[in-house]
Design a protein around this motif. Sequence first.
Motif, PDB file in Angstrom:
ATOM      1  N   GLY B 182      38.847  21.447  48.272  1.00  0.00           N
ATOM      2  CA  GLY B 182      37.520  21.712  48.823  1.00  0.00           C
ATOM      3  C   GLY B 182      36.786  22.770  48.032  1.00  0.00           C
ATOM      4  N   SER B 185      33.993  21.117  45.752  1.00  0.00           N
ATOM      5  CA  SER B 185      32.852  20.637  46.533  1.00  0.00           C
ATOM      6  C   SER B 185      32.052  21.793  47.128  1.00  0.00           C
ATOM      7  N   THR B 186      32.755  22.866  47.534  1.00  0.00           N
ATOM      8  CA  THR B 186      32.045  24.013  48.094  1.00  0.00           C
ATOM      9  C   THR B 186      31.149  24.649  47.039  1.00  0.00           C
ATOM     10  N   LYS B 189      28.183  22.407  46.378  1.00  0.00           N
ATOM     11  CA  LYS B 189      27.234  22.504  47.479  1.00  0.00           C
ATOM     12  C   LYS B 189      26.402  23.785  47.360  1.00  0.00           C
ATOM     13  N   PRO B 199      18.758  19.722  53.037  1.00  0.00           N
ATOM     14  CA  PRO B 199      20.169  19.547  53.434  1.00  0.00           C
ATOM     15  C   PRO B 199      20.664  18.096  53.345  1.00  0.00           C
ATOM     16  N   ARG B 203      24.061  17.234  51.527  1.00  0.00           N
ATOM     17  CA  ARG B 203      25.156  16.629  52.282  1.00  0.00           C
ATOM     18  C   ARG B 203      25.748  15.432  51.545  1.00  0.00           C
ATOM     19  N   ALA B 206      27.829  16.708  48.812  1.00  0.00           N
ATOM     20  CA  ALA B 206      29.034  17.359  49.348  1.00  0.00           C
ATOM     21  C   ALA B 206      30.067  16.304  49.731  1.00  0.00           C
ATOM     22  N   ILE B 207      29.602  15.241  50.369  1.00  0.00           N
ATOM     23  CA  ILE B 207      30.516  14.170  50.780  1.00  0.00           C
ATOM     24  C   ILE B 207      31.166  13.530  49.549  1.00  0.00           C
ATOM     25  N   TYR B 210      33.583  16.034  47.819  1.00  0.00           N
ATOM     26  CA  TYR B 210      34.785  16.323  48.612  1.00  0.00           C
ATOM     27  C   TYR B 210      35.745  15.134  48.604  1.00  0.00           C
ATOM     28  N   GLU B 211      35.226  13.950  48.815  1.00  0.00           N
ATOM     29  CA  GLU B 211      36.103  12.771  48.844  1.00  0.00           C
ATOM     30  C   GLU B 211      36.783  12.570  47.492  1.00  0.00           C
ATOM     31  N   MET B 214      39.437  15.247  47.120  1.00  0.00           N
ATOM     32  CA  MET B 214      40.623  14.963  47.940  1.00  0.00           C
ATOM     33  C   MET B 214      41.419  13.801  47.361  1.00  0.00           C
ATOM     34  N   GLY B 273      37.642   7.122  51.954  1.00  0.00           N
ATOM     35  CA  GLY B 273      37.174   8.014  50.899  1.00  0.00           C
ATOM     36  C   GLY B 273      36.212   7.358  49.937  1.00  0.00           C
ATOM     37  N   ASN B 276      33.076   5.937  51.421  1.00  0.00           N
ATOM     38  CA  ASN B 276      32.138   7.014  51.742  1.00  0.00           C
ATOM     39  C   ASN B 276      31.357   7.452  50.501  1.00  0.00           C
TER      40      ASN B 276
END
Lengths: 113, 311
Positions: B182, B185-186, B189, B199, B203, B206-207, B210-211, B214, B273, B276
């Motif tokens: 994370g 991605s943080t 973001k 936002p 978002r 970020a999605i 992050y995916e 991960m 994942g 998304n």
Amino acid sequence: MKQLAEVHAELGYTVYTDTDESVLVLNGYTSDLLSDVMGNAAEDSALITIQAHKNTVAVASLIGIKAIILCNGRTPTDDMLASANEEQIAILGTTDNQFTASYRLAKVLGIVS
Amino acid sequence: MQTIPINTYSSPTVILELIYRLKVKDVMTKRLISVTLGTPMRQVQQLMRDNSITGVPVVSKNRLLGIVSMDDIIRALDFGYIEEAVDHHMTKNLILLEDDMPVSFAISYFDRYSFHRFPVLNKDKELVGMVTTRDITNRLLLEINREVEHLEHMNQTTTITDGLTKDIQTFTVLKHDFENAGFASTQIKKKLKQSGLFPQVIRRAAIASYELEMNIVVHSYGGKITAEFSPHEVIITSEDSGPGIDDVDRAMEQGYSTANEWIRSLGFGAGMGLPNVRSVSDDFHIESSAEGTRVQSIIRFSDAQYKEKQL
């Protein structure tokens, strides 16, 4: 819409974190699958889950979730708490299961009567 | 009792990796001062003083017979047998380490036993070194320094000037490193937030990041996430070093997952994942072979999606 402080006061849930309690909670999302949360939860929601670990905080922070409600008596790990305090995401705990927590939260938020 | 304050099962991943990767032979002192049977205790005492050491092994050829410790010397002085040979006065009841054992073993030995040092034997049972807590902490500090330096390098932001100023961030992502998952991605973001985008756009990025991050943590041998920022798009690329996706078409189906039980119990591996990532991307590419998987997600935005006019 409710302030976080009112939400846990009305539900009687344990508060584990030390975050701003005046933040507004608009909605809720119930899931234990983090990709599902990531893809579908609305911003400013409270997340109802049993995933009591640090990665849940990362997901919440990335998509703007304000509070995590841990169900079935699960308690947060230390590193989860540390990162939640840092990211200013509240962690609440309850012995309610996810179903019960969901309808109670929906009631408190005025989503259902 | 001398202990090393490192928890051998719940320390950060980097430390755990370190104390399992480093072997006893990497930390031990190899230059040994030893004596043979028949040596007077007095001579051992002098050796200790001259070399500032607190334990001297007694050997015959390369076989370890015992150790004369500072305690043995003090007792010899107390009871007046300091001029006698080491043969009957050395400590023979020894706890040994093997040179191929991970350092984590040595750490737990120091926690468990009250010895200040452990002799180290090789496969052929020959004495090849000695380990003290100081040997371990020194080596660990050096290695930790190196790791920190490495981590700092990994998360550098590079700016490429090619007419347009394009910021490129690269993040290394390690296999099964849920601890730091994370981070990339943080950072991505944060960077987008600073640029004043709405936002909804942030978002999506970020999605996607992050995916992808991960996926590297959960499924790959390790890899990296790159984010290239320009005024109207961000290109997020994940590259890993294998083992590759067997069936890319199936991997793109909702609910299809190859994650194991452990990963699923953490809430990952729901088979959402990649779908998304595709659903939030304006452009999406994936290619995969046994050498690795490369996924690219492009998220575009117009001037209207900035809250304030950017600088």
